[in-house]
Design an enzyme around this catalytic site. Structure first.
Site, PDB file in Angstrom:
ATOM      1  N   HIS A 217     -28.704 -32.554  25.149  1.00 14.64           N
ATOM      2  CA  HIS A 217     -28.313 -33.817  25.072  1.00 14.64           C
ATOM      3  C   HIS A 217     -30.127 -34.193  24.784  1.00 14.64           C
ATOM      4  CE1 HIS A 217     -30.517 -33.264  29.140  1.00 14.64           C
ATOM      5  NE2 HIS A 217     -31.246 -34.418  28.905  1.00 14.64           N
TER       6      HIS A 217
HETATM    7  C1  UD1 Z   1     -31.182 -39.508  30.761  1.00 16.47           C
HETATM    8  C2  UD1 Z   1     -33.184 -39.319  30.524  1.00 16.47           C
HETATM    9  C3  UD1 Z   1     -33.267 -37.596  30.628  1.00 16.47           C
HETATM   10  C4  UD1 Z   1     -32.316 -37.330  31.443  1.00 16.47           C
HETATM   11  C5  UD1 Z   1     -31.001 -38.272  31.189  1.00 16.47           C
HETATM   12  C6  UD1 Z   1     -29.687 -37.036  31.852  1.00 16.47           C
HETATM   13  C7  UD1 Z   1     -34.744 -41.308  30.179  1.00 16.47           C
HETATM   14  C8  UD1 Z   1     -35.626 -41.888  29.539  1.00 16.47           C
HETATM   15  N1  UD1 Z   1     -33.778 -40.120  29.718  1.00 16.47           N
HETATM   16  O1  UD1 Z   1     -31.075 -39.512  29.596  1.00 16.47           O
HETATM   17  O2  UD1 Z   1     -34.246 -37.868  30.651  1.00 16.47           O
HETATM   18  O3  UD1 Z   1     -32.105 -35.745  31.422  1.00 16.47           O
HETATM   19  O4  UD1 Z   1     -30.992 -38.921  31.330  1.00 16.47           O
HETATM   20  O5  UD1 Z   1     -28.433 -37.197  31.515  1.00 16.47           O
HETATM   21  O6  UD1 Z   1     -34.168 -41.744  30.753  1.00 16.47           O
HETATM   22  N2  UD1 Z   1     -23.986 -42.945  29.592  1.00 16.47           N
HETATM   23  C9  UD1 Z   1     -22.849 -42.852  29.567  1.00 16.47           C
HETATM   24  N3  UD1 Z   1     -22.662 -42.516  31.336  1.00 16.47           N
HETATM   25  C10 UD1 Z   1     -23.287 -43.274  31.701  1.00 16.47           C
HETATM   26  C11 UD1 Z   1     -25.391 -43.401  31.909  1.00 16.47           C
HETATM   27  C12 UD1 Z   1     -24.699 -42.978  29.972  1.00 16.47           C
HETATM   28  O7  UD1 Z   1     -21.471 -42.779  29.078  1.00 16.47           O
HETATM   29  O8  UD1 Z   1     -23.871 -42.719  33.195  1.00 16.47           O
HETATM   30  C13 UD1 Z   1     -24.096 -42.780  27.324  1.00 16.47           C
HETATM   31  C14 UD1 Z   1     -24.878 -44.043  27.161  1.00 16.47           C
HETATM   32  O9  UD1 Z   1     -23.833 -44.068  25.386  1.00 16.47           O
HETATM   33  C15 UD1 Z   1     -26.466 -44.196  26.969  1.00 16.47           C
HETATM   34  C16 UD1 Z   1     -25.764 -42.358  26.667  1.00 16.47           C
HETATM   35  O10 UD1 Z   1     -25.219 -41.469  26.954  1.00 16.47           O
HETATM   36  O11 UD1 Z   1     -26.371 -45.026  25.767  1.00 16.47           O
HETATM   37  C17 UD1 Z   1     -27.908 -42.123  26.383  1.00 16.47           C
HETATM   38  O12 UD1 Z   1     -27.798 -42.256  28.207  1.00 16.47           O
HETATM   39  P1  UD1 Z   1     -29.932 -42.373  28.352  1.00 16.47           P
HETATM   40  O13 UD1 Z   1     -29.374 -42.565  29.885  1.00 16.47           O
HETATM   41  O14 UD1 Z   1     -30.162 -44.281  27.572  1.00 16.47           O
HETATM   42  O15 UD1 Z   1     -30.284 -41.489  27.878  1.00 16.47           O
HETATM   43  P2  UD1 Z   1     -29.863 -40.047  28.567  1.00 16.47           P
HETATM   44  O16 UD1 Z   1     -29.682 -39.015  27.312  1.00 16.47           O
HETATM   45  O17 UD1 Z   1     -28.503 -39.687  29.534  1.00 16.47           O
END
Ligand code: UD1
Length: 373
Positions: A217
């Site tokens: 990820h």
């Molecule tokens: C975040 C953390 C990372 C952690 C990871 C674990 C930061 C900078 N990054 O990254 O350190 O290792 O979480 O998962 O804080 N999305 C969903 N459902 C959710 C959450 C996110 O579908 O509940 C999707 C959305 O499209 C979103 C993408 O996942 O844009 C990325 O989510 P985001 O929280 O921005 O970053 P992570 O890559 O999950």
């Protein structure tokens, strides 16, 4: 003036935002409750999908948050700013004695920043659980979050002995640093018997010790086709030796679709993200885990399962020197991933807890709450 009895009445405010935070707060909340210390559980809502949040709360018996800020996804600036704006009035009202932040996600830094500006007015202090880990790579958003959170915290609670020298080198006074061990491993050892009762492997049709697990990820791996493609090629090569189960993170899914790489995901056993107990069962039964997650490097060390880390560097080098982890050669290539996988298979599995850094013993939450009180 605040008297000491008023002080002990004030709640300890515990912040959780994203999936890797939840296994760290669960034992801290339980220990606060065991001691009769009031707590206030704040969920920022950075992660919100059922599998990324609610299912993990359920698995870990974490109570419903006292407040959920519901900030959701967005750019780094949007997420950080939304948490800050929404958290400020909550903090003013809750008036906690401590704000406890864990890990290195955007919510960790955002809440630390808010608390640091209200510290004097409210009389609260900030404790950072998992302080002092460093990848020495400022391109990682988590590195920015870690360094700045440590700079703002009054109490730096370290998970392993490599953390303190990192903090001292940045000028943090030694009296603020307390070694507590790894609280996520408290959760792991508590949950392992339950995870071992699940029938997940049967449902997936894989045999214990005869499959690999992969997780991906990190933006540095999945945000560009030039990096995602060689990683998926490496995993596909592993899949010719044994099944590779890949619970697909939403970021990876979205990017693979937009880069036209979903066909490559189909060469693996791609499944939806798993809740905590299922993921623990999956890792516990694996021959090898290949990952770019920080937490999974630690969990595999505690489980005694060989791990291949798919990153340029790790902020958890202790899992290499005192655990079961190894770094795949960088830049990641099909051949490099395959060679690391073979090395990991040859190293073999150990019993859980057989080779663990000090303080990864299931008692970190006790030491954390001792340090707070
Ligand atoms: C975040 C953390 C990372 C952690 C990871 C674990 C930061 C900078 N990054 O990254 O350190 O290792 O979480 O998962 O804080 N999305 C969903 N459902 C959710 C959450 C996110 O579908 O509940 C999707 C959305 O499209 C979103 C993408 O996942 O844009 C990325 O989510 P985001 O929280 O921005 O970053 P992570 O890559 O999950």
């Amino acid at each position: 003036m605040t008297t000491s009895s008023q002080r002990t009445q004030a709640p300890v405010l515990v912040v959780a935002g994203a999936r890797p935070n939840f296994m760290k707060i669960a034992p801290i909340l339980a220990e606060l409750e065991r001691r009769g210390q009031a707590s206030f559980l704040l969920h920022t809502g950075q992660h919100y999908s059922t599998q990324m949040s609610d299912a993990i709360f359920r698995d870990l018996d974490i109570r419903d948050p006292d407040q959920n800020l519901g900030i959701g996804s967005g750019t780094h600036a949007q997420q950080t700013a939304r948490v800050m704006e929404a958290f400020e009035p909550v903090l003013m009202k809750a008036r906690p004695s401590w704000v406890v932040v864990v890990g290195d996600v955007n919510s960790t830094l955002a809440c630390s920043l808010v608390a640091s500006k209200l510290r004097e007015e409210i009389g609260c202090k900030i404790a950072h659980v998992e302080a002092g880990l460093r990848a020495n790579d400022w391109r990682m958003p988590e590195e920015v979050n870690r360094v700045l959170t440590d700079r703002l915290a009054d109490l730096l609670l370290t998970p392993s002995h490599d953390a303190k020298p990192n903090l001292l080198a940045e000028g943090i006074p030694a009296e603020r640093i307390v070694f507590v061990g790894n609280v996520m491993i408290d959760t792991l050892f508590r949950a392992l018997p339950k995870a071992r009762e699940l029938d997940l492997l049967k449902r997936l049709g894989v045999q214990p010790g005869k499959y690999a697990v992969a997780t991906l990820h990190r933006p540095s791996n999945v945000d560009s086709p030039d990096t995602l493609r060689p990683v998926l090629e490496g995993l596909a090569a592993v899949a010719e030796r044994m099944p590779v189960v890949l619970p697909v993170h939403p970021r990876t899914k979205r990017n693979a679709e937009s880069f036209g790489l979903t066909g490559m995901l189909d060469r693996l056993m791609s499944i939806e993200p798993l809740a905590y107990l299922d993921m623990l069962a999956l890792n516990d039964g694996a021959a090898v885990v290949l990952t770019d997650s920080g937490g999974i490097q630690e969990e595999t060390t505690a489980l005694g399962v060989p791990c291949v880390t798919l990153r340029e560097q790790t902020e958890r080098p202790i899992t290499v020197t005192e655990g079961t982890n190894r770094m795949a050669p960088w830049p990641l290539t099909k051949a490099g991933i395959m060679a690391s996988f073979e090395g990991a298979v040859a190293a073999g599995r150990l019993e859980p807890g057989a080779r663990c850094p000090e303080g990864w013993d299931g008692k970190a939450a006790i030491r954390i709450v001792d340090a707070l009180t």
